[in-house]
Design a protein around this motif. Structure first.
Motif, mmCIF file in Angstrom:
data_model
loop_
_atom_site.group_PDB
_atom_site.id
_atom_site.type_symbol
_atom_site.label_atom_id
_atom_site.label_comp_id
_atom_site.label_asym_id
_atom_site.label_seq_id
_atom_site.Cartn_x
_atom_site.Cartn_y
_atom_site.Cartn_z
ATOM 1 N N ARG A 23 0.820 -1.206 0.000
ATOM 2 C CA ARG A 23 0.000 0.000 0.000
ATOM 3 C C ARG A 23 0.860 1.264 0.000
ATOM 4 O O ARG A 23 1.892 1.320 0.672
ATOM 5 N N GLN A 24 0.414 2.229 -0.760
ATOM 6 C CA GLN A 24 1.064 3.536 -0.732
ATOM 7 C C GLN A 24 -0.015 4.599 -0.634
ATOM 8 O O GLN A 24 -1.177 4.361 -0.979
ATOM 9 N N LEU A 25 0.410 5.738 -0.118
ATOM 10 C CA LEU A 25 -0.551 6.822 0.097
ATOM 11 C C LEU A 25 -0.583 7.727 -1.131
ATOM 12 O O LEU A 25 0.455 8.214 -1.573
ATOM 13 N N TYR A 26 -1.781 7.906 -1.679
ATOM 14 C CA TYR A 26 -1.944 8.731 -2.872
ATOM 15 C C TYR A 26 -2.968 9.822 -2.613
ATOM 16 O O TYR A 26 -3.925 9.612 -1.850
ATOM 17 N N SER A 27 -2.784 10.937 -3.263
ATOM 18 C CA SER A 27 -3.834 11.947 -3.258
ATOM 19 C C SER A 27 -4.542 11.884 -4.609
ATOM 20 O O SER A 27 -3.962 11.448 -5.610
ATOM 21 N N PHE A 28 -5.779 12.274 -4.607
ATOM 22 C CA PHE A 28 -6.543 12.244 -5.850
ATOM 23 C C PHE A 28 -7.427 13.481 -5.876
ATOM 24 O O PHE A 28 -7.672 14.110 -4.854
ATOM 25 N N GLU A 29 -7.926 13.803 -7.066
ATOM 26 C CA GLU A 29 -8.798 14.966 -7.185
ATOM 27 C C GLU A 29 -10.234 14.505 -7.316
ATOM 28 O O GLU A 29 -10.498 13.395 -7.735
ATOM 29 N N GLY A 30 -11.129 15.363 -6.941
ATOM 30 C CA GLY A 30 -12.532 15.038 -7.161
ATOM 31 C C GLY A 30 -13.332 14.912 -5.892
ATOM 32 O O GLY A 30 -14.528 15.148 -5.887
ATOM 33 N N GLY A 31 -12.656 14.513 -4.791
ATOM 34 C CA GLY A 31 -13.348 14.486 -3.514
ATOM 35 C C GLY A 31 -14.190 13.267 -3.218
ATOM 36 O O GLY A 31 -14.706 13.124 -2.120
ATOM 37 N N ASP A 32 -14.353 12.357 -4.184
ATOM 38 C CA ASP A 32 -15.163 11.173 -3.935
ATOM 39 C C ASP A 32 -14.260 9.936 -3.889
ATOM 40 O O ASP A 32 -13.958 9.324 -4.913
ATOM 41 N N ALA A 33 -13.827 9.580 -2.676
ATOM 42 C CA ALA A 33 -12.859 8.489 -2.531
ATOM 43 C C ALA A 33 -13.450 7.143 -2.917
ATOM 44 O O ALA A 33 -12.752 6.275 -3.434
ATOM 45 N N GLY A 60 -6.041 -3.058 -3.932
ATOM 46 C CA GLY A 60 -6.607 -2.552 -2.686
ATOM 47 C C GLY A 60 -6.735 -1.048 -2.754
ATOM 48 O O GLY A 60 -5.925 -0.379 -3.396
ATOM 49 N N CYS A 61 -7.748 -0.518 -2.119
ATOM 50 C CA CYS A 61 -7.899 0.936 -2.081
ATOM 51 C C CYS A 61 -8.867 1.282 -0.966
ATOM 52 O O CYS A 61 -9.988 0.785 -0.922
ATOM 53 N N HIS A 62 -8.403 2.113 -0.036
ATOM 54 C CA HIS A 62 -9.249 2.539 1.074
ATOM 55 C C HIS A 62 -9.113 4.044 1.265
ATOM 56 O O HIS A 62 -8.000 4.566 1.265
ATOM 57 N N PRO A 63 -10.243 4.730 1.428
ATOM 58 C CA PRO A 63 -10.213 6.181 1.631
ATOM 59 C C PRO A 63 -9.424 6.544 2.885
ATOM 60 O O PRO A 63 -9.474 5.826 3.892
ATOM 61 N N GLY A 64 -8.678 7.639 2.793
ATOM 62 C CA GLY A 64 -7.976 8.149 3.964
ATOM 63 C C GLY A 64 -6.539 7.672 4.060
ATOM 64 O O GLY A 64 -6.111 6.785 3.330
ATOM 65 N N GLU A 74 -7.265 11.657 0.113
ATOM 66 C CA GLU A 74 -6.192 10.664 0.060
ATOM 67 C C GLU A 74 -6.739 9.240 0.143
ATOM 68 O O GLU A 74 -7.785 9.000 0.746
ATOM 69 N N VAL A 75 -5.995 8.318 -0.449
ATOM 70 C CA VAL A 75 -6.341 6.902 -0.340
ATOM 71 C C VAL A 75 -5.069 6.096 -0.116
ATOM 72 O O VAL A 75 -3.973 6.497 -0.533
ATOM 73 N N LEU A 76 -5.233 4.973 0.550
ATOM 74 C CA LEU A 76 -4.165 3.990 0.644
ATOM 75 C C LEU A 76 -4.482 2.936 -0.403
ATOM 76 O O LEU A 76 -5.529 2.286 -0.333
ATOM 77 N N ALA A 77 -3.573 2.784 -1.350
ATOM 78 C CA ALA A 77 -3.937 1.916 -2.471
ATOM 79 C C ALA A 77 -2.765 1.063 -2.932
ATOM 80 O O ALA A 77 -1.595 1.413 -2.743
ATOM 81 N N SER A 78 -3.111 -0.076 -3.509
ATOM 82 C CA SER A 78 -2.089 -0.956 -4.076
ATOM 83 C C SER A 78 -2.658 -1.646 -5.300
ATOM 84 O O SER A 78 -3.868 -1.790 -5.453
ATOM 85 N N CYS A 79 -1.722 -2.051 -6.162
ATOM 86 C CA CYS A 79 -2.108 -2.779 -7.374
ATOM 87 C C CYS A 79 -0.982 -3.766 -7.645
ATOM 88 O O CYS A 79 0.152 -3.365 -7.891
ATOM 89 N N ALA A 80 -1.265 -5.055 -7.523
ATOM 90 C CA ALA A 80 -0.185 -6.043 -7.617
ATOM 91 C C ALA A 80 -0.481 -7.150 -8.622
ATOM 92 O O ALA A 80 -1.599 -7.635 -8.729
#
Ligand code: NAG
Ligand code: NAG
Ligand code: NAG
Length: 230
Positions: A23-33, A60-64, A74-80
């Protein structure tokens, strides 16, 4: 480690997955996690690594962030992906680029906790033959995988296990290109109309990380596919 191992273990237990935490922490635009996370998983499961020995392992992807704060940005997300069913290869960067996410400067990388799902998938064959109308097999299968990985079972102990979809039937016939390339080819199968194609697909969730439970019927409904009965 910047986040508590208690949290890591909770996540590991909840996912039944792990040994690796990509998991890594990402920011995204749009406001809808929630919408962003659906798009992240959808894009990941449909990503095609240049190395074709790799196949999809997990998304995986979880808001915050690690504390659950900043859930609107922000989301904690991974793609494997994986070559052996166990060792994950991160495609976080690629998936972030394609979904417009930005890696946070102080993100945590290469935390090793958890367990990787013992893939065991080969022991089960949940494939079913579906027919669908319109589009083509490639786009149908992308939709199928998106709908599956974003499906939310009513039984919340269930979590995503696998999604597979291949154009064509068990012998590779009735896939898009074959039907499209030959007007002379008339469907011999009563389940096929002149503009319907077939795909072998599965959507499975699991409660224990080992035994897949099919949710194909639900995903077929969302994907407007009909099961082809023998
Ligand atoms: C399937 O449809 C998509 C979208 O219309 C198109 O981009 C793609 O080339 C098509 N693939 C095949 C194999 O026909
Ligand atoms: C959810 O699924 C698990 C595993 O199959 C099962 O043991 C449990 O009873 C189910 N819970 C509900 C509320 O159906
Ligand atoms: C569809 O079937 C044809 C003929 O069997 C084959 O040549 C082609 O590679 C198949 N396409 C896909 C996308 O499976």
């Amino acid at each position: 480690m910047r986040f508590s191992s208690a949290l890591a273990m909770t996540v590991a237990a909840a996912c039944g997955v792990a040994a690796y935490d990509l998991r890594q922490l990402y920011s995204f635009e749009g406001g809808d996690a929630v919408a962003f996370c659906k798009a992240w998983k959808c894009n990941c499961i449909n990503y095609t690594p240049a190395d074709d020995t790799l196949y999809f392992l997990s998304a995986g992807c979880h808001p915050g962030d690690y504390t659950g704060a900043n859930a609107d940005t922000e989301v904690l997300a991974s793609c494997a992906f994986t070559a052996d069913g166990h060792v994950p290869v991160s495609f976080n960067d690629e998936n972030a680029a394609e979904t417009g996410a930005t890696l946070m400067r102080f993100s945590l990388t290469a935390v090793t906790v958890a367990l990787v799902a013992a893939s065991g998938a080969a022991a089960y064959d949940l494939r079913e033959l579906y027919s669908f109308q319109g589009g083509n097999g490639t786009t149908f299968c992308k939709t199928w995988k998106c709908n599956c990985i974003n499906y939310e079972p009513k039984n919340t102990t269930m979590y995503f296990y696998s999604a597979q979809c291949y154009p064509g039937d068990y012998s590779g016939k009735h896939n898009t290109s074959q039907v499209r390339s030959s007007k002379a080819l008339q469907p011999t199968n009563s389940h096929l109309t002149s503009d319907s194609f077939q795909a072998l697909a599965t959507c499975a969730f699991t409660a224990d990380g080992k035994t897949p439970v099919s949710y194909s019927a639900q995903v077929a409904k969302q994907s407007k596919a009909k099961i082809v009965k023998d």
